[in-house]
Scaffold this motif. Structure first.
Motif, mmCIF file in Angstrom:
data_model
loop_
_atom_site.group_PDB
_atom_site.id
_atom_site.type_symbol
_atom_site.label_atom_id
_atom_site.label_comp_id
_atom_site.label_asym_id
_atom_site.label_seq_id
_atom_site.Cartn_x
_atom_site.Cartn_y
_atom_site.Cartn_z
ATOM 1 N N MET A 1 71.785 -2.993 -59.328
ATOM 2 C CA MET A 1 70.428 -2.587 -58.963
ATOM 3 C C MET A 1 69.712 -2.056 -60.194
ATOM 4 O O MET A 1 70.239 -1.237 -60.938
ATOM 5 C CB MET A 1 70.480 -1.516 -57.872
ATOM 6 N N ARG A 2 68.499 -2.520 -60.411
ATOM 7 C CA ARG A 2 67.721 -2.154 -61.588
ATOM 8 C C ARG A 2 66.438 -1.435 -61.145
ATOM 9 O O ARG A 2 65.766 -1.870 -60.213
ATOM 10 C CB ARG A 2 67.368 -3.421 -62.371
ATOM 11 N N VAL A 3 66.109 -0.342 -61.817
ATOM 12 C CA VAL A 3 64.886 0.391 -61.528
ATOM 13 C C VAL A 3 64.140 0.660 -62.834
ATOM 14 O O VAL A 3 64.730 1.086 -63.825
ATOM 15 C CB VAL A 3 65.181 1.727 -60.811
ATOM 16 N N LYS A 4 62.833 0.412 -62.810
ATOM 17 C CA LYS A 4 61.978 0.677 -63.962
ATOM 18 C C LYS A 4 61.095 1.874 -63.639
ATOM 19 O O LYS A 4 60.404 1.884 -62.620
ATOM 20 C CB LYS A 4 61.124 -0.550 -64.278
ATOM 21 N N ILE A 5 61.131 2.862 -64.505
ATOM 22 C CA ILE A 5 60.392 4.102 -64.257
ATOM 23 C C ILE A 5 59.437 4.360 -65.426
ATOM 24 O O ILE A 5 59.792 4.214 -66.588
ATOM 25 C CB ILE A 5 61.363 5.288 -64.052
ATOM 26 N N ALA A 6 58.201 4.713 -65.099
ATOM 27 C CA ALA A 6 57.189 4.978 -66.121
ATOM 28 C C ALA A 6 57.123 6.462 -66.429
ATOM 29 O O ALA A 6 57.325 7.313 -65.554
ATOM 30 C CB ALA A 6 55.827 4.473 -65.651
ATOM 31 N N VAL A 56 52.256 1.661 -60.845
ATOM 32 C CA VAL A 56 53.245 1.569 -59.768
ATOM 33 C C VAL A 56 52.647 0.854 -58.557
ATOM 34 O O VAL A 56 53.347 0.141 -57.826
ATOM 35 C CB VAL A 56 53.801 2.966 -59.402
ATOM 36 N N GLN A 57 51.343 1.001 -58.347
ATOM 37 C CA GLN A 57 50.671 0.274 -57.264
ATOM 38 C C GLN A 57 50.724 -1.236 -57.481
ATOM 39 O O GLN A 57 50.920 -2.008 -56.536
ATOM 40 C CB GLN A 57 49.198 0.704 -57.181
ATOM 41 N N ASN A 58 50.554 -1.652 -58.724
ATOM 42 C CA ASN A 58 50.490 -3.070 -59.053
ATOM 43 C C ASN A 58 51.856 -3.700 -59.297
ATOM 44 O O ASN A 58 51.937 -4.892 -59.594
ATOM 45 C CB ASN A 58 49.614 -3.288 -60.299
ATOM 46 N N GLY A 59 52.910 -2.884 -59.187
ATOM 47 C CA GLY A 59 54.244 -3.427 -59.343
ATOM 48 C C GLY A 59 54.699 -3.615 -60.772
ATOM 49 O O GLY A 59 55.682 -4.317 -61.026
ATOM 50 N N ARG A 60 54.005 -2.990 -61.720
ATOM 51 C CA ARG A 60 54.437 -3.107 -63.118
ATOM 52 C C ARG A 60 55.729 -2.324 -63.363
ATOM 53 O O ARG A 60 56.462 -2.602 -64.308
ATOM 54 C CB ARG A 60 53.334 -2.611 -64.048
ATOM 55 N N ALA A 69 51.520 16.307 -56.811
ATOM 56 C CA ALA A 69 51.276 15.517 -55.594
ATOM 57 C C ALA A 69 50.044 16.075 -54.883
ATOM 58 O O ALA A 69 50.096 17.136 -54.268
ATOM 59 C CB ALA A 69 52.495 15.588 -54.677
ATOM 60 N N THR A 70 48.944 15.365 -54.987
ATOM 61 C CA THR A 70 47.699 15.795 -54.352
ATOM 62 C C THR A 70 47.343 14.854 -53.209
ATOM 63 O O THR A 70 47.828 13.726 -53.142
ATOM 64 C CB THR A 70 46.542 15.805 -55.370
ATOM 65 N N GLU A 71 46.470 15.321 -52.340
ATOM 66 C CA GLU A 71 46.033 14.484 -51.215
ATOM 67 C C GLU A 71 45.348 13.212 -51.710
ATOM 68 O O GLU A 71 45.546 12.129 -51.147
ATOM 69 C CB GLU A 71 45.081 15.277 -50.313
ATOM 70 N N GLU A 72 44.546 13.335 -52.738
ATOM 71 C CA GLU A 72 43.839 12.172 -53.274
ATOM 72 C C GLU A 72 44.822 11.149 -53.829
ATOM 73 O O GLU A 72 44.687 9.939 -53.575
ATOM 74 C CB GLU A 72 42.860 12.613 -54.369
ATOM 75 N N ARG A 73 45.807 11.593 -54.580
ATOM 76 C CA ARG A 73 46.789 10.665 -55.145
ATOM 77 C C ARG A 73 47.651 10.035 -54.060
ATOM 78 O O ARG A 73 48.076 8.888 -54.181
ATOM 79 C CB ARG A 73 47.661 11.399 -56.168
ATOM 80 N N ALA A 74 47.899 10.787 -52.992
ATOM 81 C CA ALA A 74 48.724 10.272 -51.893
ATOM 82 C C ALA A 74 48.040 9.140 -51.124
ATOM 83 O O ALA A 74 48.688 8.447 -50.340
ATOM 84 C CB ALA A 74 49.093 11.401 -50.940
ATOM 85 N N LYS A 75 46.756 8.951 -51.363
ATOM 86 C CA LYS A 75 46.065 7.813 -50.754
ATOM 87 C C LYS A 75 46.497 6.500 -51.407
ATOM 88 O O LYS A 75 46.353 5.427 -50.820
ATOM 89 C CB LYS A 75 44.545 7.968 -50.895
ATOM 90 N N HIS A 76 47.031 6.602 -52.619
ATOM 91 C CA HIS A 76 47.321 5.405 -53.409
ATOM 92 C C HIS A 76 48.809 5.136 -53.588
ATOM 93 O O HIS A 76 49.196 3.985 -53.802
ATOM 94 C CB HIS A 76 46.670 5.544 -54.787
ATOM 95 N N VAL A 77 49.631 6.181 -53.531
ATOM 96 C CA VAL A 77 51.075 6.025 -53.741
ATOM 97 C C VAL A 77 51.832 6.849 -52.711
ATOM 98 O O VAL A 77 51.252 7.710 -52.034
ATOM 99 C CB VAL A 77 51.493 6.474 -55.160
ATOM 100 N N PHE A 194 55.845 6.286 -55.817
ATOM 101 C CA PHE A 194 56.293 4.913 -55.612
ATOM 102 C C PHE A 194 55.168 4.076 -55.008
ATOM 103 O O PHE A 194 54.233 4.609 -54.407
ATOM 104 C CB PHE A 194 57.479 4.876 -54.633
ATOM 105 N N ASN A 195 55.298 2.771 -55.107
ATOM 106 C CA ASN A 195 54.447 1.868 -54.355
ATOM 107 C C ASN A 195 54.685 2.121 -52.875
ATOM 108 O O ASN A 195 55.827 2.302 -52.436
ATOM 109 C CB ASN A 195 54.809 0.416 -54.702
ATOM 110 N N LYS A 196 53.629 2.154 -52.084
ATOM 111 C CA LYS A 196 53.765 2.492 -50.662
ATOM 112 C C LYS A 196 54.620 1.502 -49.881
ATOM 113 O O LYS A 196 55.114 1.833 -48.794
ATOM 114 C CB LYS A 196 52.385 2.617 -50.017
ATOM 115 N N SER A 197 54.811 0.306 -50.404
ATOM 116 C CA SER A 197 55.626 -0.681 -49.710
ATOM 117 C C SER A 197 57.098 -0.611 -50.095
ATOM 118 O O SER A 197 57.941 -1.293 -49.502
ATOM 119 C CB SER A 197 55.108 -2.096 -49.992
ATOM 120 N N ASN A 198 57.414 0.227 -51.081
ATOM 121 C CA ASN A 198 58.796 0.314 -51.583
ATOM 122 C C ASN A 198 59.589 1.348 -50.779
ATOM 123 O O ASN A 198 60.065 2.344 -51.307
ATOM 124 C CB ASN A 198 58.789 0.665 -53.076
#
Length: 240
Positions: A1-6, A56-60, A69-77, A194-198
Motif C-alpha cells: 500500500m502506497r500513500v502520498k502525503i503533502a 488533495v481534492q484533485n487527487g494529486r 480544522a475549520t468549518e470553511e475548510r471542512a466544506k472541501h476536505v 483527505f479527499n472526501k471520497s477517500n
C-alpha cells in the motif's frame, strides 16, 4: 500500500532537512500511524499552504499534514480526528520594541506591518481584531516571512506559538510572543485532511489515531519537537 502525503516548510511540524529527508513532529506521527495500518511506501510532496486543500481534492496526493480544522475548510476536505491544539503568537524583534502582544496591538499602530501566510487562520484572526489590509503583508512560504522580519520589512510574523518558538530559537535577533488563548481557554485544533471520497484511508487513520494519541510513545515523540501536554491533552479523550 502506497500513500502520498503533502507538506509545507513549517518547523517543528514539517520541514525538509539538510539531507533532503522530510522531518517534523507531524511527519513522525504520520509515519507511525501509516505504518501501523499497513502502508509500505510513504511518498512526500512539498507544496505551498494554499495548494494543500486543492491538491488533495484533485487527487494529486492522498492526504495532507495536519493543519487547523475549520468549518470553511471542512466544506472541501475530510478531516481526521484532532491531533493537537495550538495557540497563536508572533515572532518579533528581540525585546519586542513595539509591544506587539496581540492582533489588537497591531491594529492600534497603523504603521506596523504583519506577515502572514495566505489561507492560514491567522489572517482571519487579524482581520477580526481590526488589523487593516494595508498592514498585512502576505508571504507564500514561512522562510520568506522570517527573512522579511529580519530585514525590517515587517514588524511581526503571525503563526502558531509552538512554531514561533522554533523560529526564535534559530535566530538570536528574534523572540516569540504567545497570545492569550481566549476567554474559553480553548485553542484551535489541527488534523490530517483527505479527499472526501477517500473513506477507507480516513477511517483507517482515524482508528489508529484513536489508539495511539496520548500514549507514552506519542508523548515522547512529540516532546522532541517542543510539543507538550498543553498542545496534546485537550484533544485526547480518556488518556493521560
Amino acid at each position: 500500500m502506497r500513500v502520498k502525503i503533502a507538506y509545507i516548510e513549517e518547523p517543528p511540524f514539517y520541514w525538509t532537512g539538510e539531507d533532503h529527508s522530510v522531518k517534523g513532529a507531524d511527519i513522525e506521527l504520520a509515519e507511525v500511524v501509516l505504518r501501523a495500518i499497513g502502508v509500505s511506501t510513504i511518498e512526500y510532496q512539498l507544496t505551498s499552504f494554499e495548494e494543500l486543500l486543492p491538491g488533495v481534492q484533485n487527487g494529486r496526493w492522498d492526504m495532507n499534514v495536519p493543519i487547523f480544522a475549520t468549518e470553511e475548510r471542512a466544506k472541501h476536505v475530510a478531516f481526521s480526528v484532532p491531533v493537537w491544539s495550538l495557540g497563536d503568537g508572533f515572532v518579533v524583534h528581540r525585546t519586542n520594541p513595539k509591544a506587539l502582544t496581540s492582533y489588537e496591538a497591531v491594529a492600534a499602530q497603523s504603521e506596523v506591518r504583519l506577515g502572514i501566510i495566505p489561507g492560514q487562520i491567522q489572517f482571519d484572526s487579524a482581520k477580526s481584531a481590526g488589523v487593516s489590509d494595508s498592514q498585512i503583508v502576505m508571504f507564500k512560504h514561512q522562510p520568506d516571512a522570517v527573512a522579511a522580519l529580519l530585514s525590517g520589512k515587517i514588524d511581526a510574523f503571525a503563526a502558531t506559538a509552538v512554531g514561533n518558538r522554533v523560529i526564535a530559537g534559530a535566530n538570536k535577533e528574534l523572540e516569540a510572543v504567545a497570545h492569550d488563548i481566549g476567554k474559553d481557554g480553548k485553542a484551535p485544533i489541527g488534523a490530517f485532511s483527505f479527499n472526501k471520497s477517500n473513506h477507507d484511508l480516513l477511517h483507517a487513520v482515524n482508528a489508529q489515531l484513536r489508539e495511539y494519541l496520548g500514549s507514552a510513545d506519542h508523548r515522547t515523540r512529540m516532546a522532541k519537537y517542543g510539543i507538550t501536554q498543553t498542545e496534546i491533552d485537550s484533544v485526547i479523550v480518556g488518556k493521560k
